[in-house]
Design a protein around this motif. Sequence first.
Motif, PDB file in Angstrom:
ATOM      1  N   ALA A   1      -6.365   4.051   1.662  1.00 48.51           N
ATOM      2  CA  ALA A   1      -5.499   3.609   0.775  1.00 48.51           C
ATOM      3  C   ALA A   1      -6.070   2.374   0.143  1.00 48.51           C
ATOM      4  CB  ALA A   1      -4.049   3.695   1.000  1.00 48.51           C
TER       5      ALA A   1
ATOM      6  N   ASP B   1      -5.701   6.463   6.982  1.00 48.54           N
ATOM      7  CA  ASP B   1      -5.214   6.836   5.914  1.00 48.54           C
ATOM      8  C   ASP B   1      -4.938   5.497   5.156  1.00 48.54           C
ATOM      9  OD1 ASP B   1      -5.337   9.267   6.263  1.00 48.54           O
ATOM     10  OD2 ASP B   1      -3.540   9.548   7.189  1.00 48.54           O
TER      11      ASP B   1
ATOM     12  N   GLN C   1      -0.646   8.793  -1.694  1.00 49.82           N
ATOM     13  CA  GLN C   1      -0.877   9.715  -0.502  1.00 49.82           C
ATOM     14  C   GLN C   1      -0.101   9.193   0.680  1.00 49.82           C
ATOM     15  OE1 GLN C   1      -5.283  10.870  -0.170  1.00 49.82           O
ATOM     16  NE2 GLN C   1      -5.577  10.492  -2.438  1.00 49.82           N
TER      17      GLN C   1
ATOM     18  N   ARG D   1      -8.850   2.533  -2.214  1.00 51.07           N
ATOM     19  CA  ARG D   1      -8.478   3.075  -3.536  1.00 51.07           C
ATOM     20  C   ARG D   1      -7.822   1.844  -4.387  1.00 51.07           C
ATOM     21  NH1 ARG D   1      -7.470   7.831  -0.238  1.00 51.07           N
ATOM     22  NH2 ARG D   1      -5.033   6.933  -0.117  1.00 51.07           N
ATOM     23  N   VAL D   2      -6.839   1.074  -3.741  1.00 52.67           N
ATOM     24  CA  VAL D   2      -6.071   0.117  -4.511  1.00 52.67           C
ATOM     25  C   VAL D   2      -7.043  -0.930  -4.812  1.00 52.67           C
ATOM     26  CG1 VAL D   2      -4.219  -1.448  -4.102  1.00 52.67           C
ATOM     27  CG2 VAL D   2      -3.847   0.629  -3.399  1.00 52.67           C
TER      28      VAL D   2
ATOM     29  N   ARG E   1       2.834   8.113   0.637  1.00 50.73           N
ATOM     30  CA  ARG E   1       4.367   8.426   0.318  1.00 50.73           C
ATOM     31  C   ARG E   1       5.010   9.639   0.838  1.00 50.73           C
ATOM     32  NH1 ARG E   1       4.250   7.128  -6.070  1.00 50.73           N
ATOM     33  NH2 ARG E   1       3.712   4.916  -6.032  1.00 50.73           N
TER      34      ARG E   1
ATOM     35  N   ARG F   1      -8.909   0.110  -7.705  1.00 56.30           N
ATOM     36  CA  ARG F   1      -8.013   0.312  -9.233  1.00 56.30           C
ATOM     37  C   ARG F   1      -7.838  -1.319  -9.588  1.00 56.30           C
ATOM     38  NH1 ARG F   1      -4.633   4.095  -6.540  1.00 56.30           N
ATOM     39  NH2 ARG F   1      -2.919   2.668  -6.278  1.00 56.30           N
TER      40      ARG F   1
ATOM     41  N   LEU G   1       0.715  -1.128  -0.028  1.00 52.87           N
ATOM     42  CA  LEU G   1       0.001   0.131  -0.062  1.00 52.87           C
ATOM     43  C   LEU G   1       0.795   1.132  -0.024  1.00 52.87           C
ATOM     44  CD1 LEU G   1      -2.875  -0.852   2.417  1.00 52.87           C
ATOM     45  CD2 LEU G   1      -3.102  -0.619   0.086  1.00 52.87           C
TER      46      LEU G   1
ATOM     47  N   ALA H   1       2.289   1.658  -3.427  1.00 47.49           N
ATOM     48  CA  ALA H   1       1.341   1.953  -4.512  1.00 47.49           C
ATOM     49  C   ALA H   1       0.303   3.176  -4.509  1.00 47.49           C
ATOM     50  CB  ALA H   1       0.530   0.532  -4.722  1.00 47.49           C
ATOM     51  N   ASP H   2       0.148   3.503  -3.241  1.00 42.56           N
ATOM     52  CA  ASP H   2      -0.759   4.538  -3.300  1.00 42.56           C
ATOM     53  C   ASP H   2       0.197   6.041  -2.875  1.00 42.56           C
ATOM     54  OD1 ASP H   2      -3.914   5.048  -2.373  1.00 42.56           O
ATOM     55  OD2 ASP H   2      -2.508   6.580  -1.339  1.00 42.56           O
TER      56      ASP H   2
END
Length: 312
Positions: free
Chosen positions: A299, A295, A54, A302-303, A56, A306, A48, A51-52
């Motif tokens: 994430a 958070d 937000q 969101r992943v 990082r 996708r 995560l 890949a995400d």
Amino acid sequence: MDEGNWTSISEFVLLGLSEQQDLQPLIVAVLLVTYLVNLAGNSLLLGLVCADPQLRSPMYFLLSQLAVVDMSFASITLPQALVHALTQHRAISFTSCMAQLFLFLTVGNMEGYLLAAMAYDRYVAVCDPLRYSAVVTWSLCLKMVAASWAVVILHSLLATVMAAQLHYCGNHLQHFFCDLPPLLLLSCTRPLANELVALTEGVLVVLSPFAFIMATYTRIGLAVARLRSAQGLRKALSTCSSHLIVVLLFYGTAVWPYFRPDSSDAEGHDQQVTFFYTAVAPALNPLIYSLRNKDVAAALRRVWRRVRAWGM
């Protein structure tokens, strides 16, 4: 004991978590489930963060480092313990034992330093939130992690070299991996130099992160005590509670066996304690610290969206 009576050791025999044959299926099941949960939870967290976009950020970089350390913590010990429990062939060469000891000490101590870095992150978030992004930077986190790796590698190398130079009068380790306390118990003479290093340099290296964490939480506690807002208090507790639980789980079980190397009467209990902080606690960390984080949960959604979109 005269030097002529010292035994030349080419391999050690690890007696495992238990020598009772009727418990071996249960031990195999516990080891396997714990290891798989560890890999699944920490791999998910690491994936995560990678890949995400937000996630990082410096804080999640530290979390990803913790996930890597937790997976390594279990991977150094559990696969070997599983093979030994399944095959009943429990021998490990002297060189492999020393290598395992070095890796285990390195990763175990690194966990403490990462928790200390995260404590500083939580301190700035609670006590100086307006300057958080300016203080907790990528550069700072990278420097903290690099310096921590340097310290723990040097410490582990010293402990391993000293253990390799001991003269052993037996090769049966009452443990499921090569750890320092059971190795010291096999020494033909009392390893005073090793014990002295453990109680001086070892205390400094191993307990310094814990002392820093306690000092940090003292400052956080004083700051929280001055809060007049119930909402602010809840936010501070939410920010710190997961990290504090992880700290208590780790240090509550990890430290004490290493500063009582002559306590042979507690070997069996030491194995259980060691299994908890090397296997169980690292498997729980993603659930306690990360997957409860809003958070990270966002994430994950969101992943997942996708992934579903790619599959259509």
